[in-house]
Design a protein around this motif. Structure first.
Motif, PDB file in Angstrom:
ATOM      1  N   ARG A   1      50.742  86.319  21.807  1.00  0.00           N
ATOM      2  CA  ARG A   1      49.832  85.654  22.698  1.00  0.00           C
ATOM      3  C   ARG A   1      48.873  86.293  23.343  1.00  0.00           C
ATOM      4  N   TRP A   2      49.083  87.471  23.888  1.00  0.00           N
ATOM      5  CA  TRP A   2      48.427  88.163  24.830  1.00  0.00           C
ATOM      6  C   TRP A   2      47.364  88.712  24.242  1.00  0.00           C
ATOM      7  N   ARG A   3      46.338  89.246  24.859  1.00  0.00           N
ATOM      8  CA  ARG A   3      45.500  90.118  24.159  1.00  0.00           C
ATOM      9  C   ARG A   3      45.924  91.646  24.262  1.00  0.00           C
ATOM     10  N   THR A   4      45.575  92.232  23.018  1.00  0.00           N
ATOM     11  CA  THR A   4      46.152  93.385  22.704  1.00  0.00           C
ATOM     12  C   THR A   4      46.210  94.653  23.889  1.00  0.00           C
ATOM     13  N   PRO A   5      44.927  94.770  24.759  1.00  0.00           N
ATOM     14  CA  PRO A   5      44.846  95.689  25.671  1.00  0.00           C
ATOM     15  C   PRO A   5      45.992  95.352  26.696  1.00  0.00           C
ATOM     16  N   SER A   6      46.213  94.030  26.927  1.00  0.00           N
ATOM     17  CA  SER A   6      47.347  93.871  28.142  1.00  0.00           C
ATOM     18  C   SER A   6      48.430  94.241  27.663  1.00  0.00           C
ATOM     19  N   VAL A   7      48.797  93.835  26.637  1.00  0.00           N
ATOM     20  CA  VAL A   7      50.245  93.987  25.997  1.00  0.00           C
ATOM     21  C   VAL A   7      50.393  95.547  25.819  1.00  0.00           C
TER      22      VAL A   7
ATOM     23  N   ARG B   1      49.197  97.825  27.975  1.00  0.00           N
ATOM     24  CA  ARG B   1      49.161  98.507  29.456  1.00  0.00           C
ATOM     25  C   ARG B   1      50.811  97.879  29.978  1.00  0.00           C
ATOM     26  N   ALA B   2      50.960  96.583  29.559  1.00  0.00           N
ATOM     27  CA  ALA B   2      52.321  96.153  30.066  1.00  0.00           C
ATOM     28  C   ALA B   2      53.300  96.989  29.425  1.00  0.00           C
ATOM     29  N   LEU B   3      53.499  97.151  28.103  1.00  0.00           N
ATOM     30  CA  LEU B   3      54.688  97.881  27.433  1.00  0.00           C
ATOM     31  C   LEU B   3      54.406  99.504  28.137  1.00  0.00           C
ATOM     32  N   THR B   4      53.319  99.962  28.280  1.00  0.00           N
ATOM     33  CA  THR B   4      53.098 101.439  28.855  1.00  0.00           C
ATOM     34  C   THR B   4      53.762 101.402  30.126  1.00  0.00           C
ATOM     35  N   GLY B   5      53.500 100.496  30.890  1.00  0.00           N
ATOM     36  CA  GLY B   5      54.039 100.475  32.517  1.00  0.00           C
ATOM     37  C   GLY B   5      55.458 100.211  32.272  1.00  0.00           C
TER      38      GLY B   5
ATOM     39  N   VAL C   1      60.315 102.160  20.895  1.00  0.00           N
ATOM     40  CA  VAL C   1      60.477 101.722  19.662  1.00  0.00           C
ATOM     41  C   VAL C   1      59.467 100.422  19.484  1.00  0.00           C
ATOM     42  N   LEU C   2      59.728  99.517  20.629  1.00  0.00           N
ATOM     43  CA  LEU C   2      59.010  98.110  20.610  1.00  0.00           C
ATOM     44  C   LEU C   2      57.513  98.490  20.538  1.00  0.00           C
ATOM     45  N   LEU C   3      56.925  99.352  21.506  1.00  0.00           N
ATOM     46  CA  LEU C   3      55.416  99.832  21.409  1.00  0.00           C
ATOM     47  C   LEU C   3      55.114 100.239  20.097  1.00  0.00           C
ATOM     48  N   GLN C   4      56.070 101.059  19.127  1.00  0.00           N
ATOM     49  CA  GLN C   4      55.739 101.364  17.947  1.00  0.00           C
ATOM     50  C   GLN C   4      55.443 100.289  17.145  1.00  0.00           C
ATOM     51  N   LEU C   5      56.564  99.327  17.018  1.00  0.00           N
ATOM     52  CA  LEU C   5      56.264  98.087  16.273  1.00  0.00           C
ATOM     53  C   LEU C   5      55.258  97.321  16.608  1.00  0.00           C
ATOM     54  N   TYR C   6      54.953  97.304  17.847  1.00  0.00           N
ATOM     55  CA  TYR C   6      53.775  96.503  18.272  1.00  0.00           C
ATOM     56  C   TYR C   6      52.501  97.223  17.690  1.00  0.00           C
ATOM     57  N   LEU C   7      52.199  98.278  17.795  1.00  0.00           N
ATOM     58  CA  LEU C   7      51.249  99.203  17.260  1.00  0.00           C
ATOM     59  C   LEU C   7      51.194  98.966  15.969  1.00  0.00           C
ATOM     60  N   ARG C   8      52.082  99.054  15.227  1.00  0.00           N
ATOM     61  CA  ARG C   8      52.217  98.493  13.533  1.00  0.00           C
ATOM     62  C   ARG C   8      51.834  97.488  13.277  1.00  0.00           C
ATOM     63  N   TRP C   9      52.214  96.446  14.050  1.00  0.00           N
ATOM     64  CA  TRP C   9      52.074  94.946  13.526  1.00  0.00           C
ATOM     65  C   TRP C   9      50.592  94.541  14.105  1.00  0.00           C
ATOM     66  N   ARG C  10      50.160  95.095  15.384  1.00  0.00           N
ATOM     67  CA  ARG C  10      48.809  94.537  15.841  1.00  0.00           C
ATOM     68  C   ARG C  10      47.448  95.369  15.217  1.00  0.00           C
ATOM     69  N   LEU C  11      48.011  96.953  15.157  1.00  0.00           N
ATOM     70  CA  LEU C  11      46.721  97.461  14.724  1.00  0.00           C
ATOM     71  C   LEU C  11      46.803  98.278  13.352  1.00  0.00           C
ATOM     72  N   ARG C  12      47.788  97.641  12.482  1.00  0.00           N
ATOM     73  CA  ARG C  12      48.109  98.226  11.349  1.00  0.00           C
ATOM     74  C   ARG C  12      48.358  99.783  11.099  1.00  0.00           C
ATOM     75  N   ARG C  13      49.148 100.320  12.195  1.00  0.00           N
ATOM     76  CA  ARG C  13      49.271 101.696  12.219  1.00  0.00           C
ATOM     77  C   ARG C  13      50.763 101.986  11.728  1.00  0.00           C
TER      78      ARG C  13
ATOM     79  N   LEU D   1      49.017 109.639  25.755  1.00  0.00           N
ATOM     80  CA  LEU D   1      48.351 110.202  24.606  1.00  0.00           C
ATOM     81  C   LEU D   1      48.163 109.084  23.259  1.00  0.00           C
ATOM     82  N   GLY D   2      49.278 108.436  23.126  1.00  0.00           N
ATOM     83  CA  GLY D   2      49.437 107.596  22.115  1.00  0.00           C
ATOM     84  C   GLY D   2      48.546 106.452  22.208  1.00  0.00           C
ATOM     85  N   VAL D   3      48.765 106.046  23.687  1.00  0.00           N
ATOM     86  CA  VAL D   3      48.238 104.840  23.731  1.00  0.00           C
ATOM     87  C   VAL D   3      46.940 104.715  24.249  1.00  0.00           C
TER      88      VAL D   3
END
Length: 493
Positions: free
Chosen positions: A32-38, A40-44, A241-253, A483-485
């Motif tokens: 629902r959120w824009r990817t940069p916001s998500v 930043r939130a997860l990183t925080g 792990v949640l950050l890793q999954l999000y990057l995979r879902w959203r950015l296809r990495r 470095l990853g985000v």
């Protein structure tokens, strides 16, 4: 024509449905959120959890270090000093009894000189112990009250004992028969010493309770810290792990290497921190339960032994109260090694010999309680078993000597009984008591060495790493997460 059969799908369980629904809800929320916001939130969240993890790990290590310091450098020396005070006071009075017992008889001049020298040595030892207990006792009211009692009683005792010794020196009373005035002064001095010994015992008990409380707090805090470190480690890993999954879902990495390394780092360091805390908890147990509890029990046995040894001399010195001193000797012997169904000293010696023999044949066959029972049920360290067996054998020998001493006295051979009591050559009571005391100190030394080793190893394991490990871990992990985000965020500029 070949028919195609449809294979039935596996039934879906309620648990599978709930798990799938939860993942779907989380995914919808994040999308629902824009990817940069998500990102930043997860990183925080990860940064906050990482800092919290580091603070908790550092605090846990610091708490264990402080607990080791309190037990090893404050509470334990206090217990040792107060226990040594009781031993020194007991022997102080025993030496006065020996001096009065031998009188000015030329045959016993060497025994008299040795007893007087030991008396002066114990006076110095008592002063040093009192100073140590007073210096480290702080403002604890009960400790200060007990110290004042010991000091007051010691002053009165030395005055009475000094007067009795002076009278004895100027008299020519026969061996074992001091004058009435001398004996009266010594009775008063012994009564004062009994009061001082009670205060010294209260000091030992109070300091032992303080040590026990410090151990309980440190042990409990370490257990709580293990749970908290594990919980925060799981939360940090879960967020990564949640950050890793999000990057995979959203950015296809498929995998973000930096986040993956950070996840592995947190998992490994969490396990390492827990292992270290468990190891430190074990060192605390070894120091307190396995080692120092035996040191306390055996130190108490040593103080009681010297007081009982003084009862032997009092038994010969004061015939009017001989029965009282014999009963006091038996009571102390029972506290040292309690034997069931024993009613007098004659039975005690036989039962003790039997119990010691059984224990030597099978260390699991313990037929006695008391302070020695506490020790033999807590045998832990190399050489301790053999030392405990030697201790029991030496104690049995001394108890048999006591029976021989009383037999000589009852048969009217007082001079021979005195010679046997104060003698320092092989085959005399004091000689065998010395061998028994050496055996007792040997077992104490084994446990004291184990106590010191456990504490030094525990402190060494934490030395320099209390904040360095969690601090470096947090810094490296933050660098990896950023470095990853950061490159992913740059794609949206």
């Amino acid at each position: 024509m070949t028919a195609t059969l449809n294979r039935p799908s596996a039934p879906t369980t309620p648990t599978d449905q709930r798990t799938t629904g939860l993942l779907a809800s989380v995914r919808r929320l994040l999308f629902r959120w824009r990817t940069p916001s998500v990102l930043r939130a997860l990183t925080g969240v990860i940064l906050v959890l990482a800092v919290a993890w580091g603070v908790v790990v550092g605090g846990a290590f610091g708490g264990v270090r402080d607990g080791l310091s309190v037990i090893g450098h404050q509470a334990a020396p206090q217990v040792a000093a107060s226990a040594d005070l009781r031993f020194a006071l007991s022997d102080l009075d025993a030496q006065v009894a020996n001096v009065l017992l031998v009188g000015t008889d030329a045959e016993f001049a060497g025994n008299r000189r040795q007893a007087l020298d030991t008396y002066e040595k114990r006076r110095v030892q008592v002063d040093a112990d009192v100073q140590q207990v007073a210096a480290n006792g702080g403002a604890d009211p009960s400790t200060q009250r007990s110290i004042r009692t010991v000091l007051d009683d010691l002053g009165r005792y030395e005055a009475l004992a000094g007067e009795a010794l002076l009278l004895n020196e100027n008299s020519h009373d026969p061996v074992g028969r001091p004058g009435a005035k001398t004996l009266d002064l010594y009775r008063q001095a012994t009564g004062v010493m009994a009061h001082a010994l009670k205060a010294a015992q209260e000091l030992t008990n109070a300091n032992h309770r303080i040590l026990g409380d410090a151990y309980a707090v440190s042990h409990g805090d370490t257990s709580w810290s293990q749970s908290l470190v594990m919980l925060l480690g799981i939360l940090v890993c879960g967020a990564l792990v949640l950050l890793q999954l999000y990057l995979r879902w959203r950015l296809r990495r498929l995998v973000n290497p930096a986040v993956a390394v950070a996840t592995l780092l947190v998992a490994c360091l969490t396990v390492a921190a827990i292992v270290l805390l468990v190891n430190e908890q074990d060192k605390l147990k070894v120091a307190k339960k396995d080692a120092f509890d035996s040191v306390v029990a055996l130190s108490e046995a040593r103080a009681l032994s010297y007081d009982a040894n003084a009862d032997e001399s009092r038994y010969l010195l004061d015939q009017d109260h001989a029965a009282d001193y014999e009963r006091a000797f038996h009571e102390k012997a029972e506290q040292i090694a309690t034997l069931p169904g024993v009613n007098d000293l004659g039975q005690y010696v036989q039962a003790l010999d039997d119990a010691a023999a059984r224990y030597q044949r099978d260390p699991r066959d313990v037929r006695f309680d008391g302070l020695f029972g506490t020790e033999v049920r807590n045998v832990t360290f190399d050489g301790e078993q053999a030392a405990a067996e030697h201790l029991l054998a030496a104690y049995s020998t001394y108890q048999r000597d006591d029976q021989g001493l009383r037999s000589l006295s009852r048969s009217g051979q007082l001079r021979q009984a005195v010679a046997f009591d104060v003698g320092t050559t092989s085959g005399t009571s004091n000689y065998d008591f010395g061998r028994y005391d050496e055996a007792l100190q040997s077992v104490i030394a084994i446990n004291k060495q184990a106590f010191d080793t456990a504490l030094s190893e525990g402190e060494a394991a934490l030395s320099g790493w209390t904040w360095l490990i969690p601090g470096l871990a947090v810094l490296v992990m933050l660098a990896l997460v950023v470095l990853g985000v950061r490159p992913r965020l740059a794609e949206y500029r």
